[in-house]
Design an enzyme around this catalytic site. Structure first.
Site, mmCIF file in Angstrom:
data_model
loop_
_atom_site.group_PDB
_atom_site.id
_atom_site.type_symbol
_atom_site.label_atom_id
_atom_site.label_comp_id
_atom_site.label_asym_id
_atom_site.label_seq_id
_atom_site.Cartn_x
_atom_site.Cartn_y
_atom_site.Cartn_z
ATOM 1 N N HIS A 1 0.830 -1.211 0.000
ATOM 2 C CA HIS A 1 0.000 0.000 0.000
ATOM 3 C C HIS A 1 0.861 1.256 0.000
ATOM 4 O O HIS A 1 0.515 2.251 -0.663
ATOM 5 C CB HIS A 1 -0.936 0.007 1.208
ATOM 6 C CG HIS A 1 -1.839 -1.180 1.274
ATOM 7 N ND1 HIS A 1 -2.540 -1.536 2.407
ATOM 8 C CD2 HIS A 1 -2.157 -2.117 0.331
ATOM 9 C CE1 HIS A 1 -3.250 -2.625 2.165
ATOM 10 N NE2 HIS A 1 -3.027 -2.998 0.915
ATOM 11 N N HIS B 1 -9.415 -2.198 -4.707
ATOM 12 C CA HIS B 1 -8.274 -2.430 -3.819
ATOM 13 C C HIS B 1 -7.286 -3.416 -4.441
ATOM 14 O O HIS B 1 -6.067 -3.262 -4.292
ATOM 15 C CB HIS B 1 -8.709 -2.961 -2.451
ATOM 16 C CG HIS B 1 -7.545 -3.166 -1.539
ATOM 17 N ND1 HIS B 1 -6.922 -2.132 -0.878
ATOM 18 C CD2 HIS B 1 -6.812 -4.280 -1.257
ATOM 19 C CE1 HIS B 1 -5.887 -2.590 -0.206
ATOM 20 N NE2 HIS B 1 -5.798 -3.887 -0.419
ATOM 21 N N ASP C 1 -3.348 -2.843 -4.975
ATOM 22 C CA ASP C 1 -2.299 -3.800 -4.611
ATOM 23 C C ASP C 1 -1.353 -4.055 -5.785
ATOM 24 O O ASP C 1 -0.126 -4.110 -5.626
ATOM 25 C CB ASP C 1 -2.915 -5.137 -4.191
ATOM 26 C CG ASP C 1 -3.361 -5.165 -2.738
ATOM 27 O OD1 ASP C 1 -2.958 -4.277 -1.953
ATOM 28 O OD2 ASP C 1 -4.117 -6.094 -2.387
ATOM 29 N N HIS D 1 -1.003 -11.234 -4.748
ATOM 30 C CA HIS D 1 0.380 -10.770 -4.673
ATOM 31 C C HIS D 1 1.356 -11.755 -5.327
ATOM 32 O O HIS D 1 2.327 -11.347 -5.963
ATOM 33 C CB HIS D 1 0.776 -10.550 -3.219
ATOM 34 C CG HIS D 1 -0.068 -9.524 -2.524
ATOM 35 N ND1 HIS D 1 -0.059 -8.193 -2.872
ATOM 36 C CD2 HIS D 1 -0.959 -9.639 -1.513
ATOM 37 C CE1 HIS D 1 -0.898 -7.530 -2.094
ATOM 38 N NE2 HIS D 1 -1.471 -8.382 -1.260
#
Length: 298
Positions: free
Chosen positions: A84, A241, A245, A268
């Site tokens: 973030h 969001h 990311d 991720h």
């Protein structure tokens, strides 16, 4: 693209903040300080004094991607949940800075990048007299894992598209597709929070994750219900969001991208996998210095 986008930037001065780590639950104090041109982003664990405590951000430094991006150095000093803050640095064109922290994890703040944007705004930006280097995507790079996909393809600007699909009616199927610059990041993505399911909390805490998680720093879902009293900040906050990311995860390349990223059900791990696949295929990208091209055109 403004003239300032041709040059590297650092923060104009130091700025200090503190907060709780999402996974460790530890209180961490952080200072973001200016760095020289071409230094990149460097994390320094000030609580580590018995070995090398400097952890430069690179694609190869990513050592763990379960519910967050973790980097380490050769001495296995780690910094967790960097994505973030990295997204805010990318969006605000901060190429070089030192991030000092006295704990193992970047504070989660409210679960979005907005607090980091506000912190960097307080610090201000200083232009450096060195050309900014962009990574231009020349050929498609695609990484697939079952029904999940992450790709980088050519474009004349930085675009991010993301798609998610959850059985929970609180989320369902969502897709976002944006041209990313500082304005669009601030307006479209920066305040979108991380999210998690009540059913997963006990299992995550048993393996040392989500110990600092709460409705103060995440959207919490129970079945088909959102538990946060304030509700969502946007109807599609969840997929936005995930796009946020991805921007942070891509910035471990150390340079902004001229190209299009697309993620389908990715996280991720797949974000980092497409970064590594890109670096492993040097014919698929080149470094562009826009200031040099401007001078040649003149």
């Amino acid at each position: 693209m403004s003239v300032s986008a041709h040059y590297q930037h650092t923060v104009a001065g130091p700025v200090i903040f503190a907060g709780i780590g999402l996974h460790t639950g530890e209180h961490v104090r952080v200072a973001v300080r200016p760095a020289a041109a071409d230094a990149g982003v460097l994390f320094v664990r000030t609580d580590v004094t018995d070995r090398d405590n400097r952890v430069p951000v690179t694609a190869d430094a990513v050592c763990q991607t379960q519910l967050g991006t973790v980097i380490n150095n050769a001495a296995d000093v780690r910094v967790s949940t960097i994505e973030h803050l990295m997204a805010a640095l990318a969006a605000l064109s901060i190429d070089n800075c030192v991030v000092e922290l006295d704990g193992p994890e970047v504070p989660i703040m409210d679960g979005s990048s907005e607090p980091f944007v506000q912190i960097l705004d307080r610090a201000g930006r200083r232009r450096q007299d060195v050309h900014r280097r962009y990574i231009e995507i020349l050929a498609p790079i695609v990484v697939e894992e079952g029904d999940k996909l992450a790709s980088l393809t050519p474009s004349d600007r930085f675009e991010v598209a993301f798609e998610i699909d959850f059985t929970s009616q609180a989320i369902g199927h969502q897709r976002v597709d944006l041209v990313i610059d500082e304005d669009s990041f601030r307006e479209e993505l920066s305040n979108c929070r991380t999210f998690g399911f009540v059913r997963d909390v006990e299992a995550l805490r048993a393996i040392g994750l989500a110990r600092g998680g709460s409705m103060d720093n995440a959207v919490v879902i129970d079945g088909d219900r959102i538990l946060n009293p304030e509700g969502l900040r946007r109807p599609d906050e969840f997929v936005r969001h995930k796009a946020l990311d991805a921007i942070g995860d891509l910035y471990v390349l150390g340079s902004p991208i001229i190209g299009r990223f697309e993620g389908v059900l990715a996280g991720h791990g797949l974000n980092n996998a497409v970064v590594r696949a890109l670096l492993a295929n040097p014919r698929a990208w080149r470094v562009r210095t826009l200031a040099m091209e401007l001078a040649q055109a003149g």
